[in-house]
Design a protein around this motif. Sequence first.
Motif, PDB file in Angstrom:
ATOM      1  N   TYR A 281     -59.633  42.315  16.055  1.00  0.00           N
ATOM      2  CA  TYR A 281     -59.125  41.370  15.058  1.00  0.00           C
ATOM      3  C   TYR A 281     -58.697  40.067  15.738  1.00  0.00           C
ATOM      4  O   TYR A 281     -57.936  40.074  16.702  1.00  0.00           O
ATOM      5  N   PHE A 285     -60.033  33.756  18.159  1.00  0.00           N
ATOM      6  CA  PHE A 285     -58.942  32.783  18.242  1.00  0.00           C
ATOM      7  C   PHE A 285     -57.953  33.089  19.349  1.00  0.00           C
ATOM      8  O   PHE A 285     -57.072  32.300  19.631  1.00  0.00           O
ATOM      9  N   SER A 286     -58.090  34.265  19.938  1.00  0.00           N
ATOM     10  CA  SER A 286     -57.129  34.649  20.970  1.00  0.00           C
ATOM     11  C   SER A 286     -57.561  34.092  22.313  1.00  0.00           C
ATOM     12  O   SER A 286     -58.751  34.027  22.630  1.00  0.00           O
ATOM     13  N   GLN A 287     -56.576  33.652  23.084  1.00  0.00           N
ATOM     14  CA  GLN A 287     -56.898  33.141  24.418  1.00  0.00           C
ATOM     15  C   GLN A 287     -56.831  34.243  25.458  1.00  0.00           C
ATOM     16  O   GLN A 287     -57.289  34.068  26.578  1.00  0.00           O
ATOM     17  N   LYS A 288     -56.211  35.356  25.079  1.00  0.00           N
ATOM     18  CA  LYS A 288     -56.114  36.500  25.998  1.00  0.00           C
ATOM     19  C   LYS A 288     -56.900  37.658  25.408  1.00  0.00           C
ATOM     20  O   LYS A 288     -56.875  37.870  24.195  1.00  0.00           O
ATOM     21  N   HIS A 289     -57.571  38.405  26.260  1.00  0.00           N
ATOM     22  CA  HIS A 289     -58.371  39.519  25.773  1.00  0.00           C
ATOM     23  C   HIS A 289     -58.084  40.782  26.578  1.00  0.00           C
ATOM     24  O   HIS A 289     -57.729  40.713  27.760  1.00  0.00           O
ATOM     25  N   THR A 290     -58.231  41.904  25.895  1.00  0.00           N
ATOM     26  CA  THR A 290     -58.048  43.203  26.536  1.00  0.00           C
ATOM     27  C   THR A 290     -59.218  43.480  27.483  1.00  0.00           C
ATOM     28  O   THR A 290     -60.367  43.283  27.109  1.00  0.00           O
TER      29      THR A 290
END
Lengths: 314, 314
Positions: A281, A285-290
């Motif tokens: 989700y 738009f997230s700058q950090k990723h798993t």
Amino acid sequence: MQTIGIDLGGTNIKAALVGDGGQILRQMSCPTALPRPAEAICEDILGLCGELIRQAEGPVMGVGVGCPGTVDADAGMVLYANNLGWEMFPIGRILRQRLGMPVALANDANAAAYGEAMAGCAQDAQSAVILTLGTGVGGGVILDGRLLTGYTGGAAEPGHIIIQQGGEACTCGCRGCLEAYASATALIRQTRRAMRQNPRSLMHALTGQGPVTGRTAFDAAAAGDAAAQQVVDTYIQYLAVGVASLINLFFPQVVGLSGGVANQGEALLEPLRRAVEPMVYGHAFSQKHTRIVGCSLGYQAGLVGAAFLARGQA
Amino acid sequence: MQTIGIDLGGTNIKAALVGDGGQILRQMSCPTALPRPAEAICEDILGLCGELIRQAEGPVMGVGVGCPGTVDADAGMVLYANNLGWEMFPIGRILRQRLGMPVALANDANAAAYGEAMAGCAQDAQSAVILTLGTGVGGGVILDGRLLTGYTGGAAEPGHIIIQQGGEACTCGCRGCLEAYASATALIRQTRRAMRQNPRSLMHALTGQGPVTGRTAFDAAAAGDAAAQQVVDTYIQYLAVGVASLINLFFPQVVGLSGGVANQGEALLEPLRRAVEPMVYGHAFSQKHTRIVGCSLGYQAGLVGAAFLARGQA
């Protein structure tokens, strides 16, 4: 700080003296030799601890024990462990009294996950979800260096999130659990099903007279077998749904995979990452990723994790 | 300690001065009046804060803001908020500079969940998962008094765990998310489908010329309509699968339900509890169980939660 980690399994009791950085300084084991009384197993654990303490250079500050089954860590109690035949056994209290040092208790899958978080694939990560793809699907969640155990003490059971309402029967009695699709057992079931439907598949030649394993479909797919590739693709899609659900709850820094199926390495991880990404989700738009990675401690994760849990008590 | 909570919505900007126990001491609001520049909305928030500070008896120690969209709480930044038209807007930094006091920022669903955990249905609970069954399915997770936001800042999105691999299309672009089965929107879709298939159902008479709502099936079921009862049963089964998955990960003390569908109260909660229980892993052996309850703060949860988040900064 040196502590002792115990990994209490159905076959062996393993014990290790673990140093500051998580390195195993000494290791020994003895057979669990089931069935026998819980008290006799406790005596063997005490014997292993005594021997490691004698051999240690410097003081040992505590003992951590990873046990199968449902554990009340605060009470030092195994509530129920089917394969040991234990019910309400106060192993933590007994060991603490006899050893005269702090004793931490955890579910074995949680202990292994904690090991990976503290000294393995998720070392220095803010948070991690560890999934073990073995006979079942176990694991643990570590947030800010702490094991998530929940109010009831039962957390976390990532193998028992439901990814297919009304789907395949799970060993837990429910239907559609991640474990029923993503365990090595499930992969073998999926492989056998495909072999029955594809009598000319390379999977038959690869297994010969031997048993179908979690490697069968991956090996045949790597050799270009279409039916095997279909098994692998479907398996990875199910696993991806579970991993994506876990990311959408925890948004952890690391998801680490261990257990038999994870030995496939990048043959599993690379397509898994591709399948997971569109289901995360807000990914765009997230700058950090798993990061999705393989675990690094192997069968020693439980020992190392149990030893690290002992530090919290010391 | 008095703090201010802001609930920034697509229609109104609400602001409240909140006291020690979570009681709302004063409340005011103004229209969000979209579309207009982010800076103009900031000015209105500053105006509301200024007015509340003037009216307060005693010092105000901080401001908390619940915003729609994806938020980086540490950076005080709204990364992306579709319905506000914001991208990378540093609302937290601006408010902090202009007000000269600590400002906390959170996703609006998380802020509301935090309010329920600190002063509502899960007050004094060790841990809580809050689910909002509205247009979508939002929520938040609170562990040991802290909001779970994860490594990426995006946690938690309980509406986007996948309960039916390859199932109904979700607004997020995936298939089979809990939101696609358990939101009020999904319930209305399920109700409409059943009405088309059952032209003599009481659901038609109940809606008359008016729109189908999340209450239609529940009302008709309560009056004995079989088709409506089927809609309600199926809806609750889907919701139960999601709730059970959340319990099997977090084993929280409380699961709290809010939003339109939760207004059904025990007509929803009682059958939900019965459906969830057999899916909770190890339920028979655990001495502690998760309570499933309705939320208690209603639309004020976001204001109260935002104000409580400000305390962590002050």
